[in-house]
Scaffold this motif. Sequence first.
Motif, PDB file in Angstrom:
ATOM      1  N   CYS A 182       1.980  13.375  -0.201  1.00 10.97           N
ATOM      2  CA  CYS A 182       3.016  12.777   1.260  1.00 10.97           C
ATOM      3  C   CYS A 182       2.461  12.717   2.458  1.00 10.97           C
ATOM      4  O   CYS A 182       2.994  11.684   3.413  1.00 10.97           O
ATOM      5  CB  CYS A 182       3.975  14.497   1.128  1.00 10.97           C
ATOM      6  SG  CYS A 182       4.337  14.747  -0.791  1.00 10.97           S
ATOM      7  N   PHE A 183       1.214  13.530   2.597  1.00  8.57           N
ATOM      8  CA  PHE A 183       0.861  12.886   3.557  1.00  8.57           C
ATOM      9  C   PHE A 183       0.577  11.692   4.168  1.00  8.57           C
ATOM     10  O   PHE A 183       0.085  10.842   5.427  1.00  8.57           O
ATOM     11  CB  PHE A 183      -0.589  14.061   4.397  1.00  8.57           C
ATOM     12  CG  PHE A 183      -0.936  13.673   5.606  1.00  8.57           C
ATOM     13  CD1 PHE A 183      -0.969  14.045   6.680  1.00  8.57           C
ATOM     14  CD2 PHE A 183      -2.505  12.746   5.900  1.00  8.57           C
ATOM     15  CE1 PHE A 183      -1.223  14.309   8.095  1.00  8.57           C
ATOM     16  CE2 PHE A 183      -3.067  12.661   6.830  1.00  8.57           C
ATOM     17  CZ  PHE A 183      -2.313  13.127   7.986  1.00  8.57           C
ATOM     18  N   TYR A 225       0.983  -0.912   0.060  1.00  8.02           N
ATOM     19  CA  TYR A 225      -0.057   0.000  -0.224  1.00  8.02           C
ATOM     20  C   TYR A 225       0.948   1.005   0.055  1.00  8.02           C
ATOM     21  O   TYR A 225       0.427   1.695  -1.295  1.00  8.02           O
ATOM     22  CB  TYR A 225      -0.319   0.029   0.993  1.00  8.02           C
ATOM     23  CG  TYR A 225      -1.536   0.925   0.978  1.00  8.02           C
ATOM     24  CD1 TYR A 225      -3.078   1.524   0.858  1.00  8.02           C
ATOM     25  CD2 TYR A 225      -1.633   1.707   2.370  1.00  8.02           C
ATOM     26  CE1 TYR A 225      -3.570   2.483   0.740  1.00  8.02           C
ATOM     27  CE2 TYR A 225      -2.694   3.068   3.070  1.00  8.02           C
ATOM     28  CZ  TYR A 225      -3.565   3.248   1.508  1.00  8.02           C
ATOM     29  OH  TYR A 225      -4.237   4.416   2.235  1.00  8.02           O
ATOM     30  N   LYS A 226       1.947   0.974   0.978  1.00 10.63           N
ATOM     31  CA  LYS A 226       2.662   2.807   1.016  1.00 10.63           C
ATOM     32  C   LYS A 226       4.596   2.284  -0.221  1.00 10.63           C
ATOM     33  O   LYS A 226       5.063   2.686   0.118  1.00 10.63           O
ATOM     34  CB  LYS A 226       3.080   2.534   2.553  1.00 10.63           C
ATOM     35  CG  LYS A 226       2.135   2.991   2.907  1.00 10.63           C
ATOM     36  CD  LYS A 226       2.857   2.937   4.295  1.00 10.63           C
ATOM     37  CE  LYS A 226       4.019   4.129   4.689  1.00 10.63           C
ATOM     38  NZ  LYS A 226       3.932   4.381   6.194  1.00 10.63           N
ATOM     39  N   LEU A 229      -0.403   3.501  -2.921  1.00 10.23           N
ATOM     40  CA  LEU A 229      -1.097   5.070  -3.097  1.00 10.23           C
ATOM     41  C   LEU A 229      -0.107   5.355  -4.911  1.00 10.23           C
ATOM     42  O   LEU A 229      -0.032   6.450  -4.794  1.00 10.23           O
ATOM     43  CB  LEU A 229       0.019   5.675  -2.155  1.00 10.23           C
ATOM     44  CG  LEU A 229      -0.521   5.590   0.327  1.00 10.23           C
ATOM     45  CD1 LEU A 229       0.069   6.233   0.595  1.00 10.23           C
ATOM     46  CD2 LEU A 229      -2.244   6.218  -0.381  1.00 10.23           C
ATOM     47  N   ILE A 230       1.243   4.411  -4.703  1.00 14.69           N
ATOM     48  CA  ILE A 230       1.836   4.709  -6.022  1.00 14.69           C
ATOM     49  C   ILE A 230       0.559   4.719  -7.279  1.00 14.69           C
ATOM     50  O   ILE A 230       0.582   5.785  -7.364  1.00 14.69           O
ATOM     51  CB  ILE A 230       3.352   4.399  -6.182  1.00 14.69           C
ATOM     52  CG1 ILE A 230       4.056   4.546  -6.999  1.00 14.69           C
ATOM     53  CG2 ILE A 230       2.477   2.811  -6.343  1.00 14.69           C
ATOM     54  CD1 ILE A 230       5.304   3.745  -7.359  1.00 14.69           C
ATOM     55  N   VAL A 231      -0.008   4.231  -7.037  1.00 20.07           N
ATOM     56  CA  VAL A 231      -1.068   3.717  -8.282  1.00 20.07           C
ATOM     57  C   VAL A 231      -2.045   5.391  -8.442  1.00 20.07           C
ATOM     58  O   VAL A 231      -2.472   5.425  -9.235  1.00 20.07           O
ATOM     59  CB  VAL A 231      -1.860   2.926  -8.817  1.00 20.07           C
ATOM     60  CG1 VAL A 231      -3.212   2.549  -9.241  1.00 20.07           C
ATOM     61  CG2 VAL A 231      -0.195   1.291  -8.058  1.00 20.07           C
ATOM     62  N   VAL A 232      -2.628   5.018  -7.174  1.00 16.50           N
ATOM     63  CA  VAL A 232      -3.408   6.816  -6.792  1.00 16.50           C
ATOM     64  C   VAL A 232      -2.440   8.000  -7.276  1.00 16.50           C
ATOM     65  O   VAL A 232      -3.236   8.932  -7.600  1.00 16.50           O
ATOM     66  CB  VAL A 232      -3.601   7.101  -4.510  1.00 16.50           C
ATOM     67  CG1 VAL A 232      -4.677   7.574  -4.810  1.00 16.50           C
ATOM     68  CG2 VAL A 232      -4.239   5.778  -4.897  1.00 16.50           C
ATOM     69  N   PHE A 233      -1.184   7.967  -7.108  1.00 14.69           N
ATOM     70  CA  PHE A 233      -0.196   8.986  -7.449  1.00 14.69           C
ATOM     71  C   PHE A 233       0.153   9.415  -9.482  1.00 14.69           C
ATOM     72  O   PHE A 233      -0.408  10.342  -9.584  1.00 14.69           O
ATOM     73  CB  PHE A 233       0.806   8.905  -7.268  1.00 14.69           C
ATOM     74  CG  PHE A 233       2.096   9.729  -7.255  1.00 14.69           C
ATOM     75  CD1 PHE A 233       1.916  11.152  -6.560  1.00 14.69           C
ATOM     76  CD2 PHE A 233       2.584   9.733  -8.431  1.00 14.69           C
ATOM     77  CE1 PHE A 233       3.215  12.015  -7.167  1.00 14.69           C
ATOM     78  CE2 PHE A 233       3.887  10.104  -9.182  1.00 14.69           C
ATOM     79  CZ  PHE A 233       3.867  12.023  -8.209  1.00 14.69           C
TER      80      PHE A 233
END
Length: 463
Positions: free
Chosen positions: A455-456, A158-159, A300-304
Amino acid sequence: MMLAGFFFLLVLTAVDGQPSAAMCSYQDVLNYLNLTSSNELFSMTRPVKDYRQPTKVTLEVLLYAILDVKEIDQTFVPYVWIFMIWHNQYIKWDPNKFCGITSVSLPTEILWKPDLTIEEMTEKDKAPPSPLLIIHSNGRVVVQNDQVLVSSCRMHVYKFPFDTQSCTLSFRSVVHSVDELQLDHKYSSSEATNWSREAMRTQYEWLFIDMTVTNKTVNTFGMQQDMIIYTINMKRRSVLYIVNFLLPVLFFLCLDLASFLISDSGGEKLSFKVTVLLAVTVMQLILNEILPSSSDKIPLIVVFCIGIFALMMLSLLETILVMYLMEKDSASPDSEADEDQNLSEDCNKHGKAKSQSSEGEKKKWSQCACICDVPAEETPNILLKSSGSQLTEESHDFDRLSDELREGMKILTLLLKSRKEEGKPGYWTRMTKTINKVFFILYVIAAGLFLLCMCFSWTHSHE
């Protein structure tokens, strides 16, 4: 004499006894124990004299290297040293009787060994196990073996790439229950961590954090068994992923922001934005080959990447809208040009009409000249008639000329207005400038807020 002979005999006995005490061998110990490959007492069953007494096995694991972690396959490949210690009640000797021999190494096939297995192991080690084990004079048996384990590990990405993974190695017996085989460990979690950290040779792209040891009893197919679980915690080294993936995507976003400086009149801006959008798509394909498809949450990198892609797509749609409005604005001057052409044609028509009226006046003056050639007695009547008709015709001609002059003035004023308006931007062109400014401000604000939220989430969220 007899006393001297007795002392001499004692000295000879002592001299003869020293070489016999110094000639001890390991085989003497094995012969004393009757420990041979054909003796089934040592290899067939658990080494206890009372079957109700459990065999206690001490298990220690040393993490020597982290060779590979495959996220897409969810496998963990460590290189470990495994130490097993147990007590054999049939093995015992006095070292003083065998020249101080306290331990003997034997082939592993001669003695019984615990049938331990690793639950997470998906592929057996192709390297042969250690061929020897060590027995001690007090009955303790020690087996040490190095293995390259290919084990399954549930990856939490996830992170990613700022993730921390925890992979376990669970040891238990295959057939023995807790009443027959009990597992224990000598070193605590902190001691095992320090021991592994000192022996660590390579860590691949990971940073070894610690190793925890827990002991519990599990129910396996209705049978209670002892289990020792070694949990290896490690953190990914994220520097290369930041440099090779995250920063290039941010650079593409900056290029998309810089594209607002390109003029909207040509197609260069649109082609540039499409190229940048395709580059982000290529980065997403590379990311798809790294991350597993079985994760519970969207990383999160996919969301990014999706967020950056969405911002760029909105920017592309805004460019298409602006170009459409400018094309619509350029279509209205074409209609005005057609009107100007019609006006010029009208001017040509009016010019032709003027030339025709001048020709009519010439004819009238030629008629006057003909009147002058008439005889004297006919001239008064003719002159009166011709002068009256001439005055009426001239008044009509002056009226027509005044009307034509007014129409000519109107045409000239329209032409001058159209020429002045050609230098000014149209309505939709002015609107596109306003749209570009407002969208750019909103685009920068949205991109900044999105990056702050990412980032948060990377720093404070829990997997």
